[in-house]
Design a protein around this motif. Structure first.
Motif, PDB file in Angstrom:
ATOM      1  N   GLU A 183      61.781  46.666  19.925  1.00  0.00           N
ATOM      2  CA  GLU A 183      62.117  45.317  20.420  1.00  0.00           C
ATOM      3  C   GLU A 183      62.657  44.438  19.290  1.00  0.00           C
ATOM      4  N   TRP A 208      66.348  45.163  19.022  1.00  0.00           N
ATOM      5  CA  TRP A 208      67.081  44.425  20.051  1.00  0.00           C
ATOM      6  C   TRP A 208      67.265  42.970  19.632  1.00  0.00           C
ATOM      7  N   TRP A 231      67.044  47.738  23.937  1.00  0.00           N
ATOM      8  CA  TRP A 231      67.415  48.503  22.735  1.00  0.00           C
ATOM      9  C   TRP A 231      67.665  49.967  23.102  1.00  0.00           C
ATOM     10  N   GLN A 232      66.738  50.535  23.881  1.00  0.00           N
ATOM     11  CA  GLN A 232      66.818  51.973  24.138  1.00  0.00           C
ATOM     12  C   GLN A 232      68.049  52.357  24.953  1.00  0.00           C
ATOM     13  N   LEU A 245      72.595  44.871  26.088  1.00  0.00           N
ATOM     14  CA  LEU A 245      71.684  44.022  25.292  1.00  0.00           C
ATOM     15  C   LEU A 245      71.363  42.706  26.004  1.00  0.00           C
ATOM     16  N   ARG A 293      78.442  62.059  17.399  1.00  0.00           N
ATOM     17  CA  ARG A 293      77.559  60.902  17.596  1.00  0.00           C
ATOM     18  C   ARG A 293      76.528  60.810  16.484  1.00  0.00           C
ATOM     19  N   ALA A 331      70.873  50.724  24.999  1.00  0.00           N
ATOM     20  CA  ALA A 331      72.063  50.587  24.136  1.00  0.00           C
ATOM     21  C   ALA A 331      72.255  51.865  23.324  1.00  0.00           C
ATOM     22  N   MET A 332      71.151  52.412  22.802  1.00  0.00           N
ATOM     23  CA  MET A 332      71.229  53.658  22.034  1.00  0.00           C
ATOM     24  C   MET A 332      71.633  54.830  22.932  1.00  0.00           C
ATOM     25  N   LEU A 333      71.088  54.865  24.141  1.00  0.00           N
ATOM     26  CA  LEU A 333      71.427  55.955  25.060  1.00  0.00           C
ATOM     27  C   LEU A 333      72.912  55.910  25.427  1.00  0.00           C
ATOM     28  N   VAL A 361      78.335  58.311  25.351  1.00  0.00           N
ATOM     29  CA  VAL A 361      79.627  57.709  25.707  1.00  0.00           C
ATOM     30  C   VAL A 361      80.714  58.739  26.021  1.00  0.00           C
ATOM     31  N   ALA A 404      75.341  54.713  23.618  1.00  0.00           N
ATOM     32  CA  ALA A 404      76.124  55.169  22.461  1.00  0.00           C
ATOM     33  C   ALA A 404      76.071  56.689  22.354  1.00  0.00           C
ATOM     34  N   ALA A 405      74.908  57.252  22.658  1.00  0.00           N
ATOM     35  CA  ALA A 405      74.754  58.708  22.544  1.00  0.00           C
ATOM     36  C   ALA A 405      75.559  59.458  23.615  1.00  0.00           C
ATOM     37  N   GLU A 437      62.481  46.081  24.422  1.00  0.00           N
ATOM     38  CA  GLU A 437      62.604  47.434  23.861  1.00  0.00           C
ATOM     39  C   GLU A 437      63.429  48.337  24.781  1.00  0.00           C
ATOM     40  N   LEU A 480      62.481  58.829  31.229  1.00  0.00           N
ATOM     41  CA  LEU A 480      61.099  58.614  30.768  1.00  0.00           C
ATOM     42  C   LEU A 480      60.111  59.218  31.761  1.00  0.00           C
ATOM     43  N   GLN A 505      65.763  61.531  23.658  1.00  0.00           N
ATOM     44  CA  GLN A 505      65.217  60.255  24.151  1.00  0.00           C
ATOM     45  C   GLN A 505      63.708  60.192  23.979  1.00  0.00           C
TER      46      GLN A 505
END
Lengths: 190, 190
Positions: free
Chosen positions: A28, A31, B31-32, B58, A100, B34-36, B41, B38-39, B28, B133, A2
């Motif tokens: 962004e 997205w 977006w982040q 999203l 993944r 959504a990626m997390l 799941v 997927a990673a 943003e 974060l 991350q």
């Protein structure tokens, strides 16, 4: 992982978000094009699996974490940049659990190959987004980078038309309209 | 519609992207996560349709275009904010072709209702992201806003544990570790 992905928020593009002084970043942007694809899916050239389109759009810029963003109008060096992006996504997706990482890499590669209906539609949306922003922004990134009307149309028309013809028809009319308004007048021929 | 959506890039949150001075924005962030999702799941509490999870993530913050972001630790006024967000997404999604607008609204509502396995996992990921974060940022947003260890754990543990127990187990250990390092020492009891 991350921490690595977070860097995409620091990759700046040439368009400014509407009403903001700063430049847009690739996170962004990713997205926004995922949302645009979902909104426009019924206008795709072929029937597409929107989930795969969204997946591609979410991962397609991740290589820029290592390479930075390059404006679509920059000529030359394309193959080298793509090779560098491939090395980058292999490195970054390699930090994920294997299945993944492979799934993300496949989506990234499908986008790059641009041969499936889904990837063609994804490219159309990716190309169209900065145009839509520029149309609402008095051509800000074209003006700042001296991009002519001919260069905009030449670079984006084939891809947008291939993936989403109705979107190109709309943009073609809007671009012609702002050309007549003189948005490109200050740009030297190129 | 895209002019409206673009405003999410201007909705700032309390966390700063790693290494950047500015605050993160909700576009943003969307977006982040959504990626997390997927990673992560394969660690969801139940088997989930990842595409619906991504769709929810999203769209889930789009109401903030009208209402702004509110830190999760703010108490009171929750119901009023949610009602305002619902009015906002109805207005914004109403700008889309009807079937798309309805599909987005359904995703937004499923996230809010937090009763399906997909929405529970989506909430877990949304809650976990600022913690991840902060763990890489010396607790920046906790420190800047005077949030105690107890308040962090109390607010996020139930949701993360419900949707993604393995993720909570990981975060619980990390939070305990940084608490011992004194990251929360300057925060008054609350």
């Amino acid at each position: 992982m991350q921490q690595m992905m977070d860097k995409l928020k620091g990759v700046t593009r040439k368009v400014r978000p509407l009403g903001l002084a700063r430049y847009e970043n690739s996170a962004e942007h990713s997205w926004q094009i995922a949302m645009l694809a979902a909104a426009l899916v019924s206008y795709a050239e072929a029937t597409v699996d929107i989930n795969r389109v969204i997946g591609m759009l979410l991962v397609h810029d991740i290589g820029e974490i290592d390479t930075g963003d390059t404006m679509v109008f920059v000529e030359g060096g394309w193959e080298e940049r793509k090779a560098a992006e491939l090395a980058a996504v292999k490195r970054i997706f390699g930090l994920l659990p294997e299945s993944r990482g492979i799934a993300f890499l496949e989506l990234w590669q499908e986008f790059e190959d641009a041969s499936t209906p889904e990837s063609l539609f994804a490219h159309a949306v990716d190309r169209a987004m900065p145009v839509l922003l520029n149309l609402s922004n008095e051509g800000q990134s074209w003006r700042e980078n001296g991009i002519s009307y001919e260069r905009v149309v030449g670079r984006i028309a084939p891809e947008i038309e291939a993936g989403c013809p109705a979107l190109w028809k709309y943009l073609e009319g809007r671009l012609e309209e702002v050309r007549k308004k003189g948005w490109f007048d200050a740009v030297k021929c190129d």
